[in-house]
Design a protein around this motif. Structure first.
Motif, PDB file in Angstrom:
ATOM      1  N   ARG A   1       1.915  10.868   2.483  1.00 56.71           N
ATOM      2  CA  ARG A   1       2.243  12.293   2.261  1.00 56.71           C
ATOM      3  C   ARG A   1       1.901  13.120   3.506  1.00 56.71           C
TER       4      ARG A   1
ATOM      5  N   THR B   1      -4.424  17.805   4.506  1.00 56.07           N
ATOM      6  CA  THR B   1      -3.211  18.538   4.846  1.00 56.07           C
ATOM      7  C   THR B   1      -3.559  19.901   5.454  1.00 56.07           C
TER       8      THR B   1
ATOM      9  N   ASP C   1       4.463  12.536   6.177  1.00 55.63           N
ATOM     10  CA  ASP C   1       5.692  13.292   5.883  1.00 55.63           C
ATOM     11  C   ASP C   1       5.522  14.756   6.268  1.00 55.63           C
TER      12      ASP C   1
END
Ligand code: PMP
Ligand code: GLU
Length: 387
Positions: A299, A367, A302
């Protein structure tokens, strides 16, 4: 008193990955908020069942030396795992070491003599070069950068790089620092060259479990003709978030394991006893957690690739590991110094991996922190080649 150092240590420089990570820690201890994307280390804690296995082993008094090449249960569990990958090794053909780095070091010390030639595929992880130099070997390198870090289009170059003089070739897939996974055709190309020139190949598969998009990877040693000329290297640091435990291994021809056993015995004696017991648990009962950690890395990959594209930076999309090569200034060293000094974002210069003009980002980070890093670099005009 004047200390006289050996030529051996003067031939090598400190590990760039560890040096930058130390610099980041030093800034943090001054109260500076650094986004540390330098060292390749999962940001997850070790799975609880692995810690429990270590606690149980400690409580049972597993604190003494073990047999030098490792406890039989772990060597057998590793041989079983390798069999599942199509590699035919008995437990006696497995050496358990304190980290994959030590496994590599022992193999280099056992196979590379003064003047022997070692072939690397660039960009290549920093320690292969240092280990070659420590063993007194010379280097020959093939660069995959013009091919977006893919090995297949570089096979012709590899053909002209290796020769009967080449003692050892190192391949690493998924690769550090670029994250590419070599195709079966590429591996078959490596096999053909290795057989033609009678070369031993180290297949560094330490990122084997960190692989994306449902891809599968082939273990080089499982290809016909490679069983007796491949040394398969792996470890627990990356797959199981066990970097600080120091546990790794290599498997190869019985003769090599026996010879390397002398280096092993005289340098480390054995890997830590209770850590080896934890290793058995990791191999036998941790599949689900590994899948979850890998999904989290995917993730982030990406997100990072998409965010960079939004900011006008196109990068070869990594297929595994947790690294990305960011195209930067030609002087990547200076770029990284500005990035850490001004933006407080720590990365590793591509030149440390034989590939100037890039900075390696380790995205084993949240993130939020990754976005924060991109914002900081963007604000200072540091994103994009020639930035
Ligand atoms: N091989 C590669 C490609 C690596 O990136 C690392 C990272 N440390 C290692 C081997 C060795 O890892 P460890 O000693 O933690 O098992
Ligand atoms: N392999 C990791 C890296 O490339 C850990 C540091 C090291 O061992 O060099 O960042």
């Amino acid at each position: 008193m004047t200390l006289e150092f050996t030529d051996r240590v003067e031939r090598v420089s400190p590990s760039a990955t560890l040096a930058i990570s130390n610099q980041a820690s030093a800034l943090e201890s001054e109260g500076i908020d650094v986004v540390d994307l330098s060292v390749g280390e999962p940001d997850f804690d070790t799975p609880e069942n692995i810690k429990d296995a270590a606690r149980t082993a400690l409580a049972a008094g597993e604190t003494g030396y073990t047999p030098s090449p490792g406890i039989p249960e772990l060597r057998e569990a590793i041989a079983e795992k390798l069999r599942a990958d199509g590699l035919d090794h008995s437990a006696e053909e497995v050496m358990v070491t304190p980290g994959g780095k030590q496994a590599l070091y022992e193999v280099f010390q056992t196979l590379v003599d003064g003047g022997d030639e070692v072939a690397l595929v660039d960009p290549a992880w920093v320690s292969y070069e240092a280990m070659t130099k420590l063993a007194g070997g010379s280097l020959t390198r093939v660069d995959t950068t013009p091919y977006g870090f893919r090995l297949e289009p570089a096979l012709d170059d590899l053909q002209t790089t290796v020769s009967d003089e080449t003692e050892l070739l190192v391949v690493n897939s998924p690769g550090n620092p670029h994250g590419m996974v070599y195709t079966d055709d590429a591996l078959r190309g490596v096999r053909d060259l290795a057989v033609e020139h009678d070369i031993t190949v180290i297949s560094d598969e330490i990122y084997q479990r960190v692989i994306y998009d449902g891809r599968e990877m082939t273990s080089l040693g499982s290809l016909p003709g490679m069983g007796d000329r491949t040394v398969t290297l792996n470890g627990f640091s990356k797959a199981y978030a066990m970097t600080g435990w120091r546990l790794g291994y290599f498997a190869g021809p019985a003769e090599l394991v026996e010879q390397a056993g002398t280096v092993h015995g005289h340098s480390v004696s054995c890997a830590t006893n209770f850590v080896q017991h934890a290793g058995v648990e990791a191999l036998r009962n941790t599949d689900e957690t590994v899948t979850e950690m890998t999904a989290a890395f995917e993730r982030r990959r990406d997100m990072l690739v998409a965010e960079l594209a939004d900011r006008g930076v196109e990068v070869p999309t990594p297929e595994g590991a947790f690294y990305l090569m960011l195209p930067v200034d030609d002087d990547d060293q200076a770029w990284c110094e500005t990035a850490i000094g001004e933006a407080h974002v720590a990365t590793v210069p591509g030149s440390a991996f034989g590939t100037p003009g890039y900075a390696r980002i380790s995205y084993a980070n949240s993130t939020e922190r990754l976005k924060e890093a991109l914002d900081r670099l963007d604000e200072r005009g540091l994103l994009g080649a020639g930035a």
